[in-house]
Structure formats: structure tokens, C-alpha cells
Design a protein around this motif. Structure first.
Motif, PDB file in Angstrom:
ATOM      1  N   TYR A 216       0.270  -7.465 -10.445  1.00  0.00           N
ATOM      2  CA  TYR A 216       1.244  -6.292 -10.846  1.00  0.00           C
ATOM      3  C   TYR A 216       2.152  -7.370 -11.721  1.00  0.00           C
ATOM      4  CZ  TYR A 216      -0.691  -2.257  -8.900  1.00  0.00           C
ATOM      5  OH  TYR A 216      -1.266  -1.199  -8.337  1.00  0.00           O
TER       6      TYR A 216
ATOM      7  N   VAL B 270      -5.061   2.025 -10.453  1.00  0.00           N
ATOM      8  CA  VAL B 270      -3.925   2.671  -9.506  1.00  0.00           C
ATOM      9  C   VAL B 270      -3.113   3.612 -10.237  1.00  0.00           C
ATOM     10  CG1 VAL B 270      -2.102   2.465  -7.822  1.00  0.00           C
ATOM     11  CG2 VAL B 270      -3.996   0.730  -7.854  1.00  0.00           C
TER      12      VAL B 270
ATOM     13  N   GLU C 225     -12.641 -10.013  -8.242  1.00  0.00           N
ATOM     14  CA  GLU C 225     -11.603 -11.142  -8.059  1.00  0.00           C
ATOM     15  C   GLU C 225     -10.751 -10.746  -6.753  1.00  0.00           C
ATOM     16  OE1 GLU C 225      -8.957 -10.912 -11.552  1.00  0.00           O
ATOM     17  OE2 GLU C 225      -8.991  -8.749 -11.127  1.00  0.00           O
ATOM     18  N   HIS C 226     -10.150 -11.961  -6.047  1.00  0.00           N
ATOM     19  CA  HIS C 226      -9.433 -11.776  -4.717  1.00  0.00           C
ATOM     20  C   HIS C 226     -10.367 -11.080  -3.815  1.00  0.00           C
ATOM     21  CE1 HIS C 226      -5.744 -12.465  -7.298  1.00  0.00           C
ATOM     22  NE2 HIS C 226      -6.297 -11.462  -7.846  1.00  0.00           N
TER      23      HIS C 226
ATOM     24  N   ALA D 203      -7.586   2.146   4.089  1.00  0.00           N
ATOM     25  CA  ALA D 203      -6.092   2.123   4.148  1.00  0.00           C
ATOM     26  C   ALA D 203      -5.499   2.555   2.756  1.00  0.00           C
ATOM     27  CB  ALA D 203      -5.325   0.833   4.653  1.00  0.00           C
ATOM     28  N   PHE D 204      -6.092   1.945   1.807  1.00  0.00           N
ATOM     29  CA  PHE D 204      -5.358   2.048   0.334  1.00  0.00           C
ATOM     30  C   PHE D 204      -5.870   3.580   0.259  1.00  0.00           C
ATOM     31  CE2 PHE D 204      -6.931   2.676  -4.112  1.00  0.00           C
ATOM     32  CZ  PHE D 204      -5.899   2.336  -4.831  1.00  0.00           C
TER      33      PHE D 204
ATOM     34  N   HIS E  37      -0.834  -0.460   8.665  1.00  0.00           N
ATOM     35  CA  HIS E  37      -2.134  -1.018   8.229  1.00  0.00           C
ATOM     36  C   HIS E  37      -1.795  -2.589   8.043  1.00  0.00           C
ATOM     37  CE1 HIS E  37      -3.284   2.801   6.847  1.00  0.00           C
ATOM     38  NE2 HIS E  37      -2.237   2.904   6.011  1.00  0.00           N
TER      39      HIS E  37
ATOM     40  N   HIS F 265      -6.424   6.014   1.884  1.00  0.00           N
ATOM     41  CA  HIS F 265      -5.553   7.016   2.651  1.00  0.00           C
ATOM     42  C   HIS F 265      -3.997   7.276   2.253  1.00  0.00           C
ATOM     43  CE1 HIS F 265      -3.948   8.984   6.375  1.00  0.00           C
ATOM     44  NE2 HIS F 265      -2.949   7.900   6.400  1.00  0.00           N
TER      45      HIS F 265
ATOM     46  N   MET G 196      -8.871  -2.199  -5.884  1.00  0.00           N
ATOM     47  CA  MET G 196      -7.471  -1.456  -5.579  1.00  0.00           C
ATOM     48  C   MET G 196      -6.366  -2.477  -5.886  1.00  0.00           C
ATOM     49  SD  MET G 196      -7.802  -2.261  -1.361  1.00  0.00           S
ATOM     50  CE  MET G 196      -6.187  -2.676  -1.218  1.00  0.00           C
ATOM     51  N   LEU G 197      -6.607  -3.532  -6.307  1.00  0.00           N
ATOM     52  CA  LEU G 197      -5.205  -4.494  -6.834  1.00  0.00           C
ATOM     53  C   LEU G 197      -5.298  -4.548  -8.250  1.00  0.00           C
ATOM     54  CD1 LEU G 197      -5.200  -7.575  -4.573  1.00  0.00           C
ATOM     55  CD2 LEU G 197      -3.753  -5.178  -4.450  1.00  0.00           C
ATOM     56  N   CYS G 198      -6.046  -3.381  -8.976  1.00  0.00           N
ATOM     57  CA  CYS G 198      -5.996  -3.487 -10.442  1.00  0.00           C
ATOM     58  C   CYS G 198      -4.807  -2.410 -10.777  1.00  0.00           C
ATOM     59  CB  CYS G 198      -7.367  -2.970 -10.927  1.00  0.00           C
ATOM     60  SG  CYS G 198      -7.559  -2.026 -12.531  1.00  0.00           S
ATOM     61  N   PRO G 199      -3.792  -2.849 -11.552  1.00  0.00           N
ATOM     62  CA  PRO G 199      -2.779  -1.775 -11.826  1.00  0.00           C
ATOM     63  C   PRO G 199      -3.099  -0.753 -12.613  1.00  0.00           C
ATOM     64  CG  PRO G 199      -1.969  -3.997 -12.257  1.00  0.00           C
ATOM     65  CD  PRO G 199      -3.515  -4.142 -11.773  1.00  0.00           C
TER      66      PRO G 199
ATOM     67  N   GLU H 138     -11.899  -1.825   5.665  1.00  0.00           N
ATOM     68  CA  GLU H 138     -10.628  -1.629   6.138  1.00  0.00           C
ATOM     69  C   GLU H 138      -9.428  -1.626   5.197  1.00  0.00           C
ATOM     70  OE1 GLU H 138      -9.147  -4.214   9.134  1.00  0.00           O
ATOM     71  OE2 GLU H 138      -7.937  -2.838  10.108  1.00  0.00           O
ATOM     72  N   ALA H 139      -9.451  -2.498   4.411  1.00  0.00           N
ATOM     73  CA  ALA H 139      -8.305  -2.520   3.418  1.00  0.00           C
ATOM     74  C   ALA H 139      -8.555  -1.265   2.499  1.00  0.00           C
ATOM     75  CB  ALA H 139      -8.528  -3.965   2.524  1.00  0.00           C
TER      76      ALA H 139
ATOM     77  N   GLU I 230      -1.985 -13.895   1.638  1.00  0.00           N
ATOM     78  CA  GLU I 230      -3.016 -13.938   0.556  1.00  0.00           C
ATOM     79  C   GLU I 230      -3.269 -12.794  -0.030  1.00  0.00           C
ATOM     80  OE1 GLU I 230      -6.919 -14.639   1.905  1.00  0.00           O
ATOM     81  OE2 GLU I 230      -7.543 -15.368   0.021  1.00  0.00           O
ATOM     82  N   ALA I 231      -2.995 -11.757   0.715  1.00  0.00           N
ATOM     83  CA  ALA I 231      -3.150 -10.305  -0.084  1.00  0.00           C
ATOM     84  C   ALA I 231      -1.954 -10.132  -0.707  1.00  0.00           C
ATOM     85  CB  ALA I 231      -3.211  -9.322   1.149  1.00  0.00           C
TER      86      ALA I 231
ATOM     87  N   VAL J 282      -4.548  -5.126   6.934  1.00  0.00           N
ATOM     88  CA  VAL J 282      -4.929  -5.340   5.487  1.00  0.00           C
ATOM     89  C   VAL J 282      -3.904  -5.547   4.416  1.00  0.00           C
ATOM     90  CG1 VAL J 282      -7.074  -3.934   5.937  1.00  0.00           C
ATOM     91  CG2 VAL J 282      -4.828  -2.821   5.072  1.00  0.00           C
TER      92      VAL J 282
ATOM     93  N   ALA K 225     -11.233 -11.751  -1.053  1.00  0.00           N
ATOM     94  CA  ALA K 225     -10.782 -12.012   0.466  1.00  0.00           C
ATOM     95  C   ALA K 225     -10.079 -10.931   0.883  1.00  0.00           C
ATOM     96  CB  ALA K 225     -10.382 -13.472   0.562  1.00  0.00           C
ATOM     97  N   VAL K 226      -9.231 -10.408  -0.188  1.00  0.00           N
ATOM     98  CA  VAL K 226      -7.894  -9.470   0.223  1.00  0.00           C
ATOM     99  C   VAL K 226      -8.334  -8.275   0.083  1.00  0.00           C
ATOM    100  CG1 VAL K 226      -6.443 -11.388   0.353  1.00  0.00           C
ATOM    101  CG2 VAL K 226      -6.763  -9.845  -1.663  1.00  0.00           C
TER     102      VAL K 226
ATOM    103  N   LEU L   1       1.011  -1.045  -0.049  1.00  0.00           N
ATOM    104  CA  LEU L   1      -0.099  -0.040   0.119  1.00  0.00           C
ATOM    105  C   LEU L   1       0.659   1.358  -0.097  1.00  0.00           C
ATOM    106  CD1 LEU L   1      -3.086  -0.915   2.400  1.00  0.00           C
ATOM    107  CD2 LEU L   1      -2.940  -0.811  -0.250  1.00  0.00           C
TER     108      LEU L   1
END
Lengths: 185, 185, 185, 185
Positions: free
Chosen positions: A93, B46, B75-76, B88-89, A76, B91, B40-43, B84-85, A84-85, A79, B78-79, A41
Motif C-alpha cells: 500500500y 481490494v 508474492e508474500h 478473515a479478510f 484475527h 469476513h 488480499m494484499l493487492c490494493p 485462515e488469513a 511479516e504480514a 493472521v 507466507a502472509v 484487515l
């Protein structure tokens, strides 16, 4: 006469991603090792540090230069601290080099981050073929300068016959340090 | 004669971040609304989509153009699915516009993503002052072209007197849809 | 056993800018020499090649690495061939390293360009401390890889005691070749 | 009530490149006109201003927005002032929109540059469909903001029935001003 450089403390690792076998700095003697210390993050890590590390892996032949990631979570935790994250992040990436999760210490900063007195992320560690810490770079650095520094380490005399005592910085609570790498169960 | 545009389906939201009050498209009639749909995990989200959305928010006055994020996890889960995740992202990356979490459907794709037949992330929705979906852009688009499209919506006639029936696309299992936004408890 | 590299042909120069004294490759033995071959109306030279050459000059200490420009005009001679135009260009872009004007041959391609069998601009020449041509790079190259290549030349054995016969490629019509550099009057 | 904007002074042109016919602002009434004022040896023009102007030409349909270049040389006259140098430059960089050479005044600053009280290059002029100067932008501006400004001019009421007296700023020494554009012979 040669400058005196300290031996790089061994990595304290709770888990590995992108590798089947745990890796120790000790086992990489004879090669230059580049360690990219990051948090998933941390914007500067994602936009600059990790892509630059991937470029190092693409630029230098693997028999001379090994690139490792070190996920050193100091904020953080909930998270971004899980394997797994981290796996999902590295997958999306397409960062394919081995990545270690820096062993938590129970006191905020993880253990390797503490052992190296790091200021934050991204940090890049350059370790020479004798296992000595030659540069610890916090923040961004130009590609050209980094390429030149790594090439210097590749081309200098890398005779590893001299003994450089392994630095043990990982906590005793680490219950599997007997191969140099401290793996928390 | 004017082209016919469909009313934009209401967002189906399980939770909001960066806003104290839930927001509905219905409540934004009279303004142009730009919705950045991301993970948030998609390049590409971001590095391009979210910064571009933030630039929209900086470029156009808030009384004319409202920027919203929509975290549509497919997708993904769980993470990246937790509030909360996401907090944090947002922020760490300093994205300050309100962000909705697209309501999960229990069948992989979240509800808003399904209602708009989206192809993936990043997707940008442009909604005019009458609440009609004027553009749905998947992937990257040049800043200049986007700026021109939004300005066109800002400067065209925005008389909202005509009735445009609210589209209800959110699932019945959503237990709080009575304000237009479907909030899962 | 060592690869065999050819001696770099001497530059054929009609005039110099950004230096009070003419410079020869011969006089730079013992140092790594980076020559950026460009035309002031070549877009790839202006946006990439020349800034990269300037970065080389900023990255490596001058006692080890010397950066030169070579203005090798092979098209639009009338408008970019003059010393005055080149001076104005270098001044506006703040390129401060010495730049040679490649000596015209009367047959389209200037003399140094012909001697090196160059394909076009931008081309970068990397010359080792023994005066040997180690790389001739046409087009763009990543900063990291270039930094590594130059650093390798800096750190390898640079003993210059061996004789490497100077290559004379400049035309006889050059009327001042007695210092290695061919200066057209 | 509407803000008052001045009529844009007519361009004072000594020669045109990339067009067979001279062009006047007067003849473009009814369209939005974007004029990129540049010098071919101005780094910010080459790297930012001119590519941005080319992107405007690609983004907006020609029946609504016309892009012109204006080569306003106020330094290094000898080397960038000629039509031949400008043609070679535009050819190499593939800038295809019509470019006017700002008529020299014999006093350093060319005539159009003086008429608009410009601060330097790059400068972008935005002229609305009624021929009024709506923005004069010195330096760099984000693509998104520029796209929005141009789109606003395109979509606002462009009724040109009102008379807006043509501003005559070109010098009397211009010997062909009878079509609005002052062409030096």
C-alpha cells in the motif's frame, strides 16, 4: 485560563516497522504527533484512515507534524498479528510512515488500545507539542476539519518548558520500558 | 460464422472458502461465470476489483451469472497464502461469493494463474455459457462496459449441446482432479 | 520579521444575492474571509469549488470565518450574467452564503477579476483578519490543505490596529463606491 | 409469449442543439435509443445523469445505440429555457450528443414530459429497436445495471417488420409535426 488536557499515555510497542529506531512520544515533544490506529484487515482503515494519515504526512512539514501508525490488533490475531504480514501490507500500500505494533496483553486488547480506552479502529490520536492528548477520533472525519485541527495545534503556543509527567500505562511484563516505549521481546 | 473461442481451463484449487462444496467450471456450464482473480494484499483488488465483482453478483440473477473469487498468490506467500488469513479478510470485507485458493505450483506462480497466462492481479475472467473464455481483463474496467459485456453473454444463444473438450491444465501432482477441479490435499 | 502582504482590493459588486445588505471586505476586518470566485457554467466551480466553499462555511464558526461567493462572468455573459439566473442556480444547488455579482467593466473581464489579476475560475481568495490577501488559489486544492491554511489565519495574531489603507480598484464609472463596495446601478 | 410494451411517444421538440438536422424517434427504428431528460439547473442531472449518458455514447457503438438529450424545463423557465443558455451549457460541459428542447405547452410542464408522465429530472428513457419504451428511470441508477439493460436491448431480436403505430402526443398547436417530430416555430 486554558482547558486542561491530559498527558498522552506513552505507546506500548512490541515492534516497529518503517523505522530503524524505536520512537517514543516523549522524544517527539515540541512537535504535533498524529497517530493512526488501525488493523490491516479493517476496511475503514484501509480505504480511509491510513490514506488520510498519509495525506497528513504529505501536507504538513515534518519539523512540525509527525505521523505514526499503530497496529492495534484485537481480532484475527493469528493472521494479522505478525510483523511479516504488516510489512508486506505496508509495502504493497506504500504507507511509508513509521508503524508500531501495539504490544499484546494476553487478554485480547493490546496494551496501548487499553490505555487510551479506544472504541475500535480506525482511531486517530492528535497529540500537541506539549505531549497532551487533544483529540481522539473514532471513525471517519472530513479532511478539511482534520487539516484545521492539526493546523491549530501547529500554530498555538508550543512552549514545552512546563513539566507534564509521563504517563506509564504499559504492563510490567513489558521488559524494556526504560526509554518510555515498552518493547516486548 | 462465429468467432472461435477457447474453452476456459479448469480452475486448479487447493481449498475453497465461502462454499461447502468445491465448485468446477464444468459444473457451471449453461451459466455465465465471472471469476475475480485477486490477492488480499493487492490494493487495486481490494478497492476496485473485488467490490466490482460483488456488484456483479448483486446485479445479475444467480440463475444466469455466477461470481467466483480466485485467490492467486504470487508474492508474500507466507502472509496471505493461508486459508485462515483469507477467511478473515473475506469476513471483514463482507465478500460472500465462493472463493478458491489457486493451487500453488512450487515455482512461484500458482497453477491457474499459469494456465491462463495471467499478467497479474486484479484479473477478471468472463466465461460464457458454453464454458469458453470470452474475456480476460487485467486491471480496471468501467462498470458500464463490464455490465454490457456480461449481459451480452447472458442474452446470446447458450445452447450447450456442442462438445467443448475440458482443458486440463492442473499439475499431475494435484491429487484430486477427477471432478474437473484439482484439489490439493 | 514578517512577510509583507498586500491589502486585498475591495470587491466591485453590481448586485448581491443571498444577503439583504451589501457586504464589504472593509466591514469584515477582524475575520478571515474566504471568497470563492466562480461562474455558474464553469464545471470545475460547480463540482468542486463551490461545494468546497460551502464546506468551509460548515466547518469554521461564522464569528471567525466568513465565506462569500463572487460571480465573475467573463464568457457567455448573456446567459449567466443575470441576477435571476444566478438566484435560480444558487437555489437549486442550495448554496446559501452571500454571493456578489462582479461588476462588469464593459471590456470583457469584470472589475474585481481584473483588480486581482485572476487567471480564471474557480479561484479562491484567502483574506486574513487584517484585510490582507494571503492566498489566491486558481483551480483545485485538497480539502486538508485548505482547512490547514484557513485555520492558520484564524489562529494567528489578528490585531487589526495597524492601518492598512483600503485599496480602491473599482472603476470611477461605478456610481456607488462610498461604502467601499462599488455598486453599479 | 412476450411482454407487451407500448410504443414510445414521439418527442415534441421546439429546437435542437448539437445536430444540424431534427431527429425523430421514428427515424431511429432499428437502433436502441437512450434519451436523457434533464434541466441544466438540476444538480443530479449535471453531476450524474448527463455524464452517465455521455458514457453510454462512449461505450456503445453508434450503429447500435443512439444517445439523445431532452431539455425539459419545468421550473426557472426564464433563465434556462433559451437555446442560447443551453448551447453555452453543453459547450462548457462538453456534452456532444444531440439535445432537443422539449416543446413548451403554456401550462408549466413541457409537452414530451407530459406525454411520458414523467416525475421529474433526471429521467432516462430506454427505447428498443422496435420503438417501444422499455424502461423509464427517474433518479440515479448504477452504471453496471444500466450497461446491462442497454446491452440486453442491443442483443435481443430487433426485427422491426411489425407495425407499431406512431403515438402522437404533441399538441395541435405544434405547427410542424409532419415528420413525426413536433417542431414549434
Amino acid at each position: 485560563m486554558e482547558a486542561h488536557y491530559s498527558s498522552a499515555p506513552e505507546l506500548c510497542v512490541s515492534e516497529w516497522v518503517n523505522t530503524e529506531q524505536p520512537i517514543t512520544l516523549q522524544s517527539l515533544r515540541g512537535k504535533v504527533v498524529v497517530v493512526e490506529v488501525f488493523q490491516m484487515l479493517c476496511p475503514g482503515c484501509v480505504s480511509h484512515g491510513l490514506p488520510q494519515a498519509a495525506q497528513v504526512a504529505d501536507t504538513f512539514p515534518r519539523e512540525h507534524v509527525v505521523v505514526l501508525g499503530l497496529h492495534s490488533v484485537f481480532e484475527h490475531h493469528a493472521v494479522q498479528g505478525t510483523r511479516e504480514a504488516l510489512r508486506a501490507f505496508l509495502h504493497e500500500y506504500r504507507f511509508r510512515f513509521p508503524v508500531a505494533i501495539d504490544a499484546p496483553s494476553g487478554r485480547g486488547l493490546p496494551q496501548t488500545m487499553t490505555a487510551y480506552h479506544m472504541q475500535g479502529t480506525p482511531t486517530m490520536l492528535l497529540i500537541d507539542r506539549k505531549g497532551r492528548l487533544r483529540a481522539q477520533l473514532f471513525g471517519q472525519m472530513p479532511d478539511m476539519s482534520l487539516g484545521a485541527q492539526i493546523a491549530q495545534l501547529v500554530h498555538e503556543d508550543g512552549n514545552t518548558s512546563e513539566h507534564s509527567g509521563l504517563t506509564r500505562a504499559c504492563e510490567e511484563t513489558s521488559n524494556d520500558c526504560n526509554q518510555g516505549s515498552c518493547t516486548l521481546k
